[in-house]
Design a protein around this motif. Sequence first.
Motif, PDB file in Angstrom:
ATOM      1  N   LEU A 189       0.859  -1.185   0.000  1.00  0.00           N
ATOM      2  CA  LEU A 189       0.000   0.000   0.000  1.00  0.00           C
ATOM      3  C   LEU A 189       0.891   1.229   0.000  1.00  0.00           C
ATOM      4  O   LEU A 189       1.788   1.351   0.847  1.00  0.00           O
ATOM      5  CB  LEU A 189      -0.894   0.014   1.238  1.00  0.00           C
ATOM      6  CG  LEU A 189      -1.719   1.283   1.401  1.00  0.00           C
ATOM      7  CD1 LEU A 189      -3.170   1.000   1.041  1.00  0.00           C
ATOM      8  CD2 LEU A 189      -1.660   1.799   2.828  1.00  0.00           C
ATOM      9  N   VAL A 190       0.679   2.124  -0.955  1.00  0.00           N
ATOM     10  CA  VAL A 190       1.481   3.346  -1.069  1.00  0.00           C
ATOM     11  C   VAL A 190       0.536   4.537  -1.031  1.00  0.00           C
ATOM     12  O   VAL A 190      -0.376   4.642  -1.863  1.00  0.00           O
ATOM     13  CB  VAL A 190       2.296   3.379  -2.375  1.00  0.00           C
ATOM     14  CG1 VAL A 190       3.141   4.648  -2.448  1.00  0.00           C
ATOM     15  CG2 VAL A 190       3.172   2.134  -2.501  1.00  0.00           C
ATOM     16  N   ALA A 242      -2.242  -5.713   3.931  1.00  0.00           N
ATOM     17  CA  ALA A 242      -0.973  -5.209   3.387  1.00  0.00           C
ATOM     18  C   ALA A 242       0.220  -5.861   4.068  1.00  0.00           C
ATOM     19  O   ALA A 242       0.271  -5.990   5.291  1.00  0.00           O
ATOM     20  CB  ALA A 242      -0.897  -3.695   3.542  1.00  0.00           C
ATOM     21  N   ASP A 243       1.191  -6.264   3.257  1.00  0.00           N
ATOM     22  CA  ASP A 243       2.483  -6.743   3.760  1.00  0.00           C
ATOM     23  C   ASP A 243       3.478  -5.593   3.871  1.00  0.00           C
ATOM     24  O   ASP A 243       4.419  -5.654   4.664  1.00  0.00           O
ATOM     25  CB  ASP A 243       3.071  -7.781   2.803  1.00  0.00           C
ATOM     26  CG  ASP A 243       2.153  -8.960   2.590  1.00  0.00           C
ATOM     27  OD1 ASP A 243       1.978  -9.750   3.534  1.00  0.00           O
ATOM     28  OD2 ASP A 243       1.595  -9.084   1.475  1.00  0.00           O
ATOM     29  N   ILE A 244       3.279  -4.586   3.025  1.00  0.00           N
ATOM     30  CA  ILE A 244       4.179  -3.432   2.955  1.00  0.00           C
ATOM     31  C   ILE A 244       3.322  -2.172   2.996  1.00  0.00           C
ATOM     32  O   ILE A 244       2.330  -2.069   2.265  1.00  0.00           O
ATOM     33  CB  ILE A 244       4.993  -3.439   1.644  1.00  0.00           C
ATOM     34  CG1 ILE A 244       5.886  -4.680   1.554  1.00  0.00           C
ATOM     35  CG2 ILE A 244       5.813  -2.158   1.491  1.00  0.00           C
ATOM     36  CD1 ILE A 244       6.408  -4.958   0.156  1.00  0.00           C
ATOM     37  N   ILE A 245       3.689  -1.235   3.837  1.00  0.00           N
ATOM     38  CA  ILE A 245       3.024   0.069   3.853  1.00  0.00           C
ATOM     39  C   ILE A 245       4.074   1.145   3.654  1.00  0.00           C
ATOM     40  O   ILE A 245       5.072   1.206   4.392  1.00  0.00           O
ATOM     41  CB  ILE A 245       2.267   0.311   5.167  1.00  0.00           C
ATOM     42  CG1 ILE A 245       1.074  -0.645   5.271  1.00  0.00           C
ATOM     43  CG2 ILE A 245       1.787   1.764   5.241  1.00  0.00           C
ATOM     44  CD1 ILE A 245       0.215  -0.429   6.481  1.00  0.00           C
ATOM     45  N   VAL A 246       3.864   1.964   2.653  1.00  0.00           N
ATOM     46  CA  VAL A 246       4.726   3.119   2.415  1.00  0.00           C
ATOM     47  C   VAL A 246       3.892   4.371   2.705  1.00  0.00           C
ATOM     48  O   VAL A 246       3.011   4.740   1.922  1.00  0.00           O
ATOM     49  CB  VAL A 246       5.262   3.140   0.977  1.00  0.00           C
ATOM     50  CG1 VAL A 246       6.161   4.359   0.773  1.00  0.00           C
ATOM     51  CG2 VAL A 246       6.026   1.859   0.663  1.00  0.00           C
ATOM     52  N   LEU A 272      -3.293   3.296   9.468  1.00  0.00           N
ATOM     53  CA  LEU A 272      -2.976   2.281   8.462  1.00  0.00           C
ATOM     54  C   LEU A 272      -2.104   1.176   9.049  1.00  0.00           C
ATOM     55  O   LEU A 272      -2.367  -0.023   8.856  1.00  0.00           O
ATOM     56  CB  LEU A 272      -2.281   2.922   7.263  1.00  0.00           C
ATOM     57  CG  LEU A 272      -3.142   3.874   6.429  1.00  0.00           C
ATOM     58  CD1 LEU A 272      -2.278   4.638   5.433  1.00  0.00           C
ATOM     59  CD2 LEU A 272      -4.259   3.123   5.701  1.00  0.00           C
ATOM     60  N   VAL A 273      -1.067   1.564   9.756  1.00  0.00           N
ATOM     61  CA  VAL A 273      -0.162   0.571  10.334  1.00  0.00           C
ATOM     62  C   VAL A 273      -0.878  -0.233  11.421  1.00  0.00           C
ATOM     63  O   VAL A 273      -0.719  -1.461  11.514  1.00  0.00           O
ATOM     64  CB  VAL A 273       1.104   1.257  10.888  1.00  0.00           C
ATOM     65  CG1 VAL A 273       1.970   0.266  11.656  1.00  0.00           C
ATOM     66  CG2 VAL A 273       1.908   1.872   9.750  1.00  0.00           C
ATOM     67  N   ARG A 274      -1.668   0.426  12.227  1.00  0.00           N
ATOM     68  CA  ARG A 274      -2.433  -0.264  13.274  1.00  0.00           C
ATOM     69  C   ARG A 274      -3.288  -1.377  12.679  1.00  0.00           C
ATOM     70  O   ARG A 274      -3.374  -2.480  13.245  1.00  0.00           O
ATOM     71  CB  ARG A 274      -3.311   0.750  14.009  1.00  0.00           C
ATOM     72  CG  ARG A 274      -4.195   0.162  15.102  1.00  0.00           C
ATOM     73  CD  ARG A 274      -5.035   1.253  15.764  1.00  0.00           C
ATOM     74  NE  ARG A 274      -5.828   0.729  16.850  1.00  0.00           N
ATOM     75  CZ  ARG A 274      -7.043   0.192  16.718  1.00  0.00           C
ATOM     76  NH1 ARG A 274      -7.593   0.125  15.505  1.00  0.00           N
ATOM     77  NH2 ARG A 274      -7.701  -0.276  17.765  1.00  0.00           N
TER      78      ARG A 274
END
Length: 259
Positions: free
Chosen positions: A21-22, A83-87, A120-122
Amino acid sequence: MTTVDLAPEVHGVDLTGRTALVTGAASGIGRACALALAAAGARVRAVDLDEAGAAEVAAAVGGEGRAVDLAAADDLGALARDADIIVNNAGFQVVRPVEEFPPEVFRRMLAVMVEAPFRLVRAALPGMYLRGWGRVVNISSVHGLRASAFKAGYVSAKHALEGFSKVVAVEGGPRGVTSNCVNPGYVRTALVERQIAEQAAAHAIAREQVVEQVLLARSATKRLIEPAEVAALVVYLCSPQASFINGASLAIDGAWTAQ
């Protein structure tokens, strides 16, 4: 002043099967990150306030585009749960002396650049913990490490993002999740181009003089950073080789913060 032309690929990084997710993905650093992550094999969810821009990037990478106001959306968690990746890249700049800085703008800057990353990260962490793997990359700034006059909102937000990133690193490290900040100097983006134009008008000097005498005055490398250079570092932080880089703030600034 020289420029560089970089391809979005970061050789040797395979993110096949990962969902990234970007935010702020329609242009600049966010767009470059979306392209580079997709080139490494990730499925990309491009999020931006600009609906057309998000859709264009999504189409370019075979991903998904979402138009979202990060300061106003009630359920940001739904965007990030798988999401595995958050930017966390979305942001904006307003330049005013503290006594003239609009409180409502200050509040919105914190919502976009601090509260939205938190939400988002939470939402993403439980899934990351379950899979034993996750990458959080926060696009901070040299202004997450240093202050500049007239940027109270931006500097405050980026400093807060730095602290949040480190908490996630400490909590997530034992469970396979890393969290880092990337701290660019002045990048060739629309945000910086607007600053150049404003400074040129305010000081009645040429745009080239603004870049060389104002923006790059403290930089040992006398050019703007290209978005693809920032994206290359972001993708590397998602690689197995970077699994021990956690809780870091990585300056990519031509020695701006070294002086």
